[in-house]
Design an enzyme around this catalytic site. Structure first.
Site, PDB file in Angstrom:
ATOM      1  N   THR A   1     -12.492   0.974  -4.648  1.00 24.48           N
ATOM      2  CA  THR A   1     -13.345   2.371  -4.542  1.00 24.48           C
ATOM      3  C   THR A   1     -13.701   2.504  -6.144  1.00 24.48           C
ATOM      4  O   THR A   1     -14.946   2.678  -6.273  1.00 24.48           O
ATOM      5  CB  THR A   1     -12.678   3.511  -3.850  1.00 24.48           C
ATOM      6  OG1 THR A   1     -12.264   3.339  -2.694  1.00 24.48           O
ATOM      7  CG2 THR A   1     -13.784   4.746  -4.135  1.00 24.48           C
TER       8      THR A   1
ATOM      9  N   SER B   1     -12.923  -0.092   2.796  1.00 22.95           N
ATOM     10  CA  SER B   1     -13.754  -0.302   1.789  1.00 22.95           C
ATOM     11  C   SER B   1     -15.044  -0.691   2.104  1.00 22.95           C
ATOM     12  O   SER B   1     -16.068  -0.241   1.274  1.00 22.95           O
ATOM     13  CB  SER B   1     -13.156  -1.704   0.859  1.00 22.95           C
ATOM     14  OG  SER B   1     -13.213  -2.602   1.605  1.00 22.95           O
TER      15      SER B   1
ATOM     16  N   SER C   1      -5.034  -0.212  -5.506  1.00 22.45           N
ATOM     17  CA  SER C   1      -6.022   1.096  -5.306  1.00 22.45           C
ATOM     18  C   SER C   1      -7.004   0.683  -6.231  1.00 22.45           C
ATOM     19  O   SER C   1      -7.644   1.966  -6.600  1.00 22.45           O
ATOM     20  CB  SER C   1      -5.117   2.193  -5.577  1.00 22.45           C
ATOM     21  OG  SER C   1      -3.881   2.552  -4.799  1.00 22.45           O
TER      22      SER C   1
ATOM     23  N   GLU D   1      -1.529   4.311  -3.131  1.00 17.41           N
ATOM     24  CA  GLU D   1      -0.170   3.821  -3.347  1.00 17.41           C
ATOM     25  C   GLU D   1       0.450   4.860  -3.573  1.00 17.41           C
ATOM     26  O   GLU D   1       1.829   4.864  -3.406  1.00 17.41           O
ATOM     27  CB  GLU D   1      -0.321   2.811  -4.659  1.00 17.41           C
ATOM     28  CG  GLU D   1      -1.180   1.630  -4.336  1.00 17.41           C
ATOM     29  CD  GLU D   1      -1.008   0.599  -5.595  1.00 17.41           C
ATOM     30  OE1 GLU D   1      -0.742  -0.494  -5.083  1.00 17.41           O
ATOM     31  OE2 GLU D   1      -1.251   1.175  -6.442  1.00 17.41           O
TER      32      GLU D   1
ATOM     33  N   GLY E   1      -8.419   5.520  -7.756  1.00 12.31           N
ATOM     34  CA  GLY E   1      -7.782   5.059  -6.440  1.00 12.31           C
ATOM     35  C   GLY E   1      -6.750   5.753  -6.029  1.00 12.31           C
ATOM     36  O   GLY E   1      -5.995   6.620  -6.406  1.00 12.31           O
TER      37      GLY E   1
END
Lengths: 746, 292, 160
Positions: free
Chosen positions: A512, A471, A509, A704, A701
């Site tokens: 971002t 990140s 997620s 996952e 995101g």
């Protein structure tokens, strides 16, 4: 503006943490030294369910080198219980233990050797209670319940006329599938240093959600938020295991007793008794027409949340949200229950409830397709939810073209042209498919601050924990892009609650998309201020000025941003501050509806089954990742591949084995995680960028989706190879062999 | 880990008397790969460890007639890569490569592996078909025992409290012997290990040596299965041949498999049948002779 | 005849530099490296020699420093990630890890780098199967392994 191409967004930049992590310099919590620090060891319950009749720490306290022993008796002048949804977890066991390994006392000593010796001197007496093991015993309700009852949470929803649809459909299928308890194995076990001081509390901890820890500690110890500092150094893997609050309250309370900083670094054994994924059972009834149209689904599910709630409420709900699958369903009824048992508390793990739900959903979809004589891929496509349709009533409509995504994966995998090819006797090959959509649990609340310095560099302040997902690099990319400065000029400061502005969490997620949006807005704020300064400098309008690579230009003249800032402050120094607020009311209008995005998951698997031994080998696996916009494509692939490999674990090997409440495999010798040789020969991520996410540049995101479809795709492939349906994970050789044997196929 | 003292003898005799004088408070230490894990977890505790690696020359691998003599402190990696072993005991080299992982092999010793008597040992099974012998030293001198006489149970051996294993003597297979080793399982430790060595003369099995490990606490030779194969023509030993099936059936009967995390008894017995057949066939397919 | 010792003097070469220390027999190598020499790049994770996070090279060979006693280094050479990364010869492997996104959280990375170095020292052009087999004792929970295999390949003679 519209013709400008991206400079760093969309490229696989050098991660900002590369030099730290490839040199041994990267500091994790366990690498820190705090002056005067004592070392903690835990006294844990050998029994899974018992009343504590006596705790006597006097012999331990008398041992030279022991600073303090924390027991329930010391939990005074503070709140005693914590938890993200239900505050049912005591800081240390009070009166009763609810799982084997629950901390009953904690020692702080000069060094670990003394702490270990002191642990042996704490006398605890128990009155053993009958153990509640697994979903059946929790439901049975015999004996002493784990809490007031064994029910933690109930959830459900319904639309359409389910009963009528079942009456009117051509065929009804009902199947039950089981998902095991699994352990994250973040390679850095939970570690925390706490320093309880008169005017403040300081913590250095391996936490994904520093601000939630801050709030929980402030509440427990009656402090203001500004008096609690939570610093999260690099985190050695999270995957949900370090979400919310774990060992921090215990270590803080012990520090208070010891009068000095205390460090607790868990072992893998102890980490396996700290948090795990929920085991689950799901039953689905599905009504279909003979042409393959699904008309109704009724889903009933149970998740085993262990000794305490942890994230059991949300997992119960998400399991229910996700079980009906990515299909266009006119009639749905869902009921899910979270149950307490005497085992390690279950919390978040990468796509909470997702792998469990899609395992149930997609296994049954295959069962139905086979019974109807339809290609399982085409059966899915026929029933797929369409773009813009509400896959769950009242929630955000599906934002992407799922059929396109499914067909992309099938094409790249070679679904239509696949043949098993020649195999040795007894070895069978097959292919399987699975798909799912998961409603991101991301809460649309983040803030960010950017300081633009007088030399043209910038520092970005974020609350996100760096646990491997990259990140910090992504935020640096977004900030550089929007400030129009080179990526190399941006530094990111993260996850220290006294230095960075508030963020909800790092998980689901979300970073971002949501922190990315906050950073984007903060960087745009800087750019706006720079352009205003440039406009003043050139005596022009801001919109007439070109800004790129740290310089503003107008009619052939250029000036460095840095010079503009210095001029503003009339000297050599000064800086600009930009801020970004992300709330549900964000001006983009994209964060009002829940979920903030749907994460797509698709998997295609080819397996080889040795019918003599039951061994399943995953030969090829194709997954999809739709990050909306891939800000760093390599990292997007890395998230997808890493998630899929974890799923290979719970698909083929991983399972926490309990017998009478005792964990039989609390170590990596007996709990088998995937290794290099488990890597399929083809292990591919199909990257699509649909551009429809609510984050910056249409990002959404990932991270996952990759974990969700491996198990059902693999089991569906085993069915395709052998004609035998296996309804319980993991697909160990013995389990597969038994299933084949019963079906006369071994 | 509880503190312990380190004794570093320079002769085998010194090690044996230190062991004898400790009254059970001392243990031998070579690679420590199993011992130290058990001590870290608190399963075992000793006041003193006696480091056999301080005895000069005990890490040597040398030839003695037809046998290769592997010193007690030779690591798995040293054995795997030793030129003599690779030339004359290639199957041992191959099996050593499969033991645990590289780091364990770089530290752990073959002799230590045998003495710790953990039930899931590949070498313990393989060495049965090599008919290896062990040199055992004690305060009153040394003796030689068959490898099969060492392990008596899970983590139990026939060594006296004052005895230590000094060398593993592995005779090369007689010429014309074909051998193979199979291991199976998904856990860190193997679920099953099977070794087969078959001497073939004029197309007939002149001698058969079969060993089974991991499914029960102690690795064992399978003499009833060996008897069935002995004297059989090898071209009759095909998949599903009655003779081979009978040998496999007897193997599973003689396995004494126990139920544990690796599987139930019936599954393990089934695996024994499957892998006995596969291993015998694989050994026979190595028709170039030798054990490679 | 030698007496049993409860402390031992160890002299060895650490990342190319001769050093000395006093250790207790039960001290594992990782504690000597992290606590006495401050080399915290070596990580403790599984503590049972399965995961490889604590990998260091002892005379060039990978060992688990979580279990190998510190006294074993007497007269030998220890290389940790810090010493490895400081040497110019490390740069192809390090850059290959960067280029291929072969690390995420970074907790396994020090051990992973040292295992890969040891492999490439022994076999400068390993096949993909050899890479997987050699590295199978090093666990990574983040990357899914593919990108590490690609990085090791890129850093090998075959990949240049």
């Amino acid at each position: 503006m519209t013709t400008r191409g991206f400079k760093t967004v969309g490229t696989a930049v050098r991660r900002v943490d590369a030099d730290d992590k490839l040199s041994g310099r990267a500091q994790f919590t366990g690498d820190l030294e705090v002056a005067g620090m004592a070392f903690c060891k835990l006294v844990t319950s050998p029994l899974p369910h018992a009343r504590i009749t006596r705790v006597d720490a006097s012999r331990a306290r008398a041992l030279p080198g022991v600073y303090a022993v924390l027991t329930a008796a010391e939990l005074v002048n503070m709140e005693t219980h914590y938890g993200s949804d239900k505050k049912d977890r005591p800081v240390i066991a009070i009166d009763k233990v609810r799982f084997q390994g629950e901390p009953v006392a904690a020692v702080a000593a000069v060094d670990l050797a003394i702490a270990e010796a002191a642990v042996e001197l704490v006398d605890v007496e128990y009155e053993e209670l009958p153990t509640v093991t697994g979903i059946d015993e929790a439901l049975d309700g015999a004996g002493e319940p784990v809490h007031d009852s064994n029910f933690c949470h109930e959830y459900g929803y319904e639309w359409g006329d389910v009963d009528a649809a079942f009456r009117e459909c051509d065929r009804v299928f009902e199947d039950t599938f089981e998902f095991p308890m699994v352990y994250h194995y973040a390679m850095e076990p939970h570690t925390c240093i706490a320093s309880y001081e008169p005017d403040r509390i300081r913590l250095w901890t391996s936490a994904q959600h520093p601000f939630l820890v801050q709030a929980e500690i402030a509440r427990l110890f009656g402090r203001q938020l500004d008096q609690v500092q939570v610093v999260v150094p690099y985190v050695g893997g999270g995957y949900g295991s370090k979400s919310y609050t774990k060992i921090e309250p215990l270590v803080t309370a012990l520090s208070r007793e010891a009068g000095r900083p205390v460090r607790l670094a868990l072992s893998v054994d102890e980490a396996m008794r700290t948090v795990r994924r929920h085991a689950a059972r799901g039953t689905i009834r599905t009504g279909v027409m003979n042409d393959g149209t699904i008309v109704a689904r009724e889903c009933t599910g149970y998740v085993d949340t262990g000794g305490y709630t942890d994230n059991g409420v949300r997992v119960t709900e998400r399991f229910g949200d996700r079980m009906p699958g990515p299909y266009s369903l006119a009639n749905v009824r869902v009921k899910t229950y979270g149950l307490f048992t005497n085992s390690t508390p279950a919390g978040s793990y990468r796509s909470i409830g997702g792998p469990q739900a899609i395992w149930v959903c997609e296994s049954q979809i295959d069962v139905i397709a086979h019974a109807l004589g339809m290609d399982p891929f085409e059966f899915r496509v026929k029933n797929l939810v369409r773009e813009g349709e509400e896959v769950r009533r009242g929630r955000r409509p599906i934002e992407g073209d799922l059929e396109y995504a499914l067909r992309r994966v099938a094409d790249e995998f070679g679904w239509d042209s696949w043949t098993p090819g020649p195999t040795p006797p007894g070895v069978k090959r097959g292919i399987g498919f699975a798909c799912g959509v998961t409603n991101s649990g991301a809460s649309p609340t983040s803030t960010s601050l950017v300081r633009f310095h007088a030399d043209g560099s910038a520092t970005v302040y974020i609350g996100s924990a760096e646990m491997g997902q990259g990140s910090r690099s992504v935020m640096a990319q977004i900030a550089a892009e929007e400030m129009r400065i080179p990526y190399e000029k941006v530094r990111v400061v993260a996850s220290d609650t006294t230095a960075v502005p508030w963020d909800r969490s790092t998980g689901s997620s979300r970073s971002t998309t949501l922190m990315g949006l906050a950073v984007h807005d903060a960087a745009v704020d800087i750019r706006t201020q720079v352009l205003d300064l440039a406009a003043e400098h050139f005596e022009a309008f801001p919109e007439e000025i070109e800004a790129e690579d740290g310089r503003a230009s107008f009619k052939g003249e250029t000036v460095a941003f840095a010079a503009l800032v210095r001029n503003m402050f009339g000297g050599s120094g000064g800086e600009l501050m930009g801020r970004g607020y992300v709330t549900p009311k964000h001006p983009s209008g994209k964060l009002r509806q829940d979920p903030v995005f749907w994460e797509v998951s698709i998997g295609a698997a080819e397996v080889e089954v040795d019918t003599a031994t039951g061994e399943v080998r995953l030969l090829r696996y194709y997954s999809i990742s739709d990050p909306g916009k891939a800000i760093n494509p390599k990292q997007v692939e890395g998230q997808d591949e890493g998630a899929a490999m974890q799923a290979i674990g719970h698909t083929l090997f991983e399972e926490m084995l309990y017998e009478d409440g005792q964990l039989l495999n609390p170590n990596l010798v007996d709990y088998r995680v995937p290794v290099f040789t488990d890597l399929p020969h083809e292990f591919e991520t199909v990257l699509i960028e649909s551009g429809n996410g609510p984050g910056p540049y249409g990002a959404k995101g990932v991270g996952e989706g990759g974990i969700v479809c491996v198990a059902p795709a693999t089991a569906n492939a085993v069915f395709n190879a052998t004609g035998v349906r296996i309804s319980t994970l993991p697909l160990t050789p013995e389990r597969v062999w038994r299933a084949l044997h019963e079906a006369g196929q071994a | 880990m509880r503190p312990f003292r380190l004794h570093e003898p320079t002769t085998v005799q010194e090690a044996a008397s230190a062991l004898a004088g400790s009254g059970g408070g001392a243990a031998l230490y070579a690679g420590g790969t199993e011992l130290l894990l058990a001590m870290k977890s608190g399963l075992l505790a000793y006041d003193t460890l006696i480091n056999v690696k301080s005895i000069p020359g005990l890490d040597a691998v040398s030839a003695d007639g037809d046998s290769i003599v592997i010193g007690a402190s030779a690591t798995h990696s040293a054995v795997e890569h030793d030129p003599l072993v690779r030339e004359r005991l290639p199957l041992l080299s191959e099996v050593e490569h499969g033991v645990a992982n590289l780091r364990v092999r770089n530290v752990g010793t073959l002799a230590g592996n045998l003495c710790f008597a953990e039930p899931h040992s590949d070498p313990a099974t393989l060495l049965l078909v090599y008919e290896a012998e062990l040199d055992v030293a004690g305060p009153s001198g040394s003796r030689r025992i068959a490898v099969g006489d060492l392990q008596t149970g899970s983590y139990e051996t026939s060594l006296g409290p004052d005895e230590l294993l000094t060398a593993v003597r592995v005779p090369a297979f007689p010429s014309g012997m074909r051998a193979a080793y199979s291991k199976f399982g998904y856990h860190h430790r193997p679920t099953l290990g099977i070794a087969a060595a078959l001497a073939v003369q004029d197309g007939v099995v002149a001698d058969a040596r079969l060993a089974l490990g991991c499914v029960s606490p102690v690795a064992r030779r399978l003499s009833r299965s060996e008897d069935v194969l002995r004297g059989e023509r090898i071209d009759a030993l095909t998949e599903d041949s009655a003779v081979l099936r009978e040998a496999c059936r007897l193997a599973s009967e003689d396995a004494d498999a126990v139920e544990d995390m690796h599987g139930g008894v019936d599954y393990k017995e089934h695996l024994v049948r499957v892998f006995m057949e596969r291993t015998v066939l694989r050994a026979l397919a190595r028709n170039g002779g030798g054990d490679g | 005849m030698a007496e049993a010792q409860d402390t031992l003097a160890v002299a060895f070469e650490l990342n190319g530099v001769p050093v000395e220390a006093s250790v207790e027999p039960q001290t594992p190598l990782i504690d000597l490296l992290r606590e006495r020499f401050g080399l915290t790049g070596t990580k403790r994770s599984c503590d049972v020699q399965v995961c490889g996070a604590c990998t260091v090279l002892l005379d060039g060979a990978p060992v688990s420093s979580c279990t190998v006693p510190a006294f074993e280094v007497r007269g030998r050479a220890v290389l940790t990630v810090e010493g490895f990364a400081a040497d110019e010869s490390a740069s192809p492997l390090i850059e290959a890890f960067v280029n291929n996104a072969a690390f995420q959280c970074g907790f396994c990375t020090p051990g992973m780098l040292l295992a890969a170095k040891s492999l490439l020292d022994a076999d400068p052009a390993p096949s993909e199967d050899v890479i997987k087999d050699y590295m199978r004792g090093n666990v990574c929970r983040c990357t899914g392994y593919k990108k590490i295999v690609e990085a090791v390949h890129e850093a090998s003679e075959a990949g240049r």
